[in-house]
Design a protein around this motif. Structure first.
Motif, mmCIF file in Angstrom:
data_model
loop_
_atom_site.group_PDB
_atom_site.id
_atom_site.type_symbol
_atom_site.label_atom_id
_atom_site.label_comp_id
_atom_site.label_asym_id
_atom_site.label_seq_id
_atom_site.Cartn_x
_atom_site.Cartn_y
_atom_site.Cartn_z
ATOM 1 N N SER A 61 0.832 -1.207 0.000
ATOM 2 C CA SER A 61 0.000 0.000 0.000
ATOM 3 C C SER A 61 0.862 1.250 0.000
ATOM 4 O O SER A 61 0.590 2.215 -0.724
ATOM 5 N N ASN A 117 -5.163 11.910 -7.315
ATOM 6 C CA ASN A 117 -5.466 12.401 -5.974
ATOM 7 C C ASN A 117 -4.318 13.230 -5.415
ATOM 8 O O ASN A 117 -4.518 14.322 -4.872
ATOM 9 N N GLU A 131 -9.393 11.235 1.111
ATOM 10 C CA GLU A 131 -9.456 9.981 1.860
ATOM 11 C C GLU A 131 -10.858 9.668 2.364
ATOM 12 O O GLU A 131 -11.166 8.519 2.676
ATOM 13 N N THR A 187 -11.820 7.670 -0.427
ATOM 14 C CA THR A 187 -11.228 6.338 -0.294
ATOM 15 C C THR A 187 -12.053 5.470 0.644
ATOM 16 O O THR A 187 -12.297 4.284 0.365
ATOM 17 N N HIS A 211 -15.029 4.247 -1.129
ATOM 18 C CA HIS A 211 -14.647 3.190 -2.070
ATOM 19 C C HIS A 211 -14.443 1.862 -1.342
ATOM 20 O O HIS A 211 -14.849 0.798 -1.834
ATOM 21 N N ASN A 246 -11.916 11.888 -6.057
ATOM 22 C CA ASN A 246 -11.601 10.488 -5.769
ATOM 23 C C ASN A 246 -12.786 9.572 -6.045
ATOM 24 O O ASN A 246 -12.659 8.529 -6.681
ATOM 25 N N VAL A 273 -10.257 3.749 -9.308
ATOM 26 C CA VAL A 273 -10.176 3.425 -7.884
ATOM 27 C C VAL A 273 -11.129 2.282 -7.547
ATOM 28 O O VAL A 273 -10.816 1.399 -6.741
ATOM 29 N N LEU A 325 -6.249 3.147 4.087
ATOM 30 C CA LEU A 325 -6.714 4.512 4.315
ATOM 31 C C LEU A 325 -5.771 5.268 5.246
ATOM 32 O O LEU A 325 -5.433 6.432 4.986
ATOM 33 N N ALA A 365 -2.546 6.069 3.358
ATOM 34 C CA ALA A 365 -2.784 7.092 2.332
ATOM 35 C C ALA A 365 -3.003 8.461 2.956
ATOM 36 O O ALA A 365 -2.475 9.470 2.454
#
Length: 205
Positions: free
Chosen positions: A11, A21, A45, A48, A51, A118, A124, A157, A160
């Motif tokens: 990751s 992003n 995020e 994210t 997602h 995002n 994604v 997450l 990121a």
């Protein structure tokens, strides 16, 4: 435990690679200051997280299995990036420094822009569907599979968000060098607009 460490390292490597992003966060931070950059990181995020929840809940699979839905998401994402690009090109910077005008309404718009940048990216959707299952044991019951996917998604997450906040601060550090005069500010607005229009084109690649 070993698989979780491997997932975290994978990751980290993936998030560190510049993408739409990251570019959005840095350009927003450079153009509008540190607070806007940090809020953009939180917005990205948030997207994210949505997602991840979509992947865990099966919604992402439904979207991926329907080409029309995926195409609609792609066009919506490209259209929104074009909107941000045109808005930046039409923007007339004021002489006020970005950190001196952090009004709540502006920051809410910055946050919403980042969420949508995002959330409307079909790549994604496909990424989480392909990436998360690689680190899951085979033969798990559906409930355990979803629970482990959620844990992996939250680890991703956290990694990121940490990197995005760092890039936002880096972008803010460049603000003083890239802004400061009306001429520089106009150039930066044109650069920001061009970057977002370029990202819109990349959605189809």
């Amino acid at each position: 435990m070993t698989s979780l460490v491997a997932f975290a390292l994978a990751s980290l490597a993936l998030v560190a690679v510049p993408g739409p992003n990251l570019v959005h966060i840095v350009t927003r931070s450079v153009q509008e200051g540190r607070r806007a950059g940090l809020v953009s990181a939180l917005g990205v995020e948030t997207g994210t997280l949505l997602h991840v929840l979509a992947a865990v809940g099966g919604l992402a699979t439904l979207v991926a299995d329907h080409p029309a839905a995926l195409a609609a998401l792609r066009y919506a994402g490209a259209g929104y990036l074009c909107h941000l690009g045109v808005r930046a090109l039409r923007h007339h910077p004021s002489a006020t420094a970005p950190e001196e005008r952090p009004d709540r309404q502006r920051l809410l718009r910055v946050y919403g822009d980042a969420v949508l940048v995002n959330l409307l990216n079909p790549k994604v959707v496909l990424f989480f569907l392909a990436f998360l299952p690689q680190f899951l044991p085979t033969g798990l019951p559906p409930g355990q599979t979803r629970a482990r996917m959620l844990v992996l998604g939250l680890v991703f997450l956290a990694i990121a968000l940490t990197l995005d906040l760092g890039y936002a601060l880096l972008g803010a550090a460049l603000t003083g060098r890239l802004r400061g005069t009306p001429r520089r500010d106009r150039r930066l607005s044109r650069l920001t607009g061009g970057v977002h229009l370029g990202l819109a084109a990349l959605v189809f690649l």
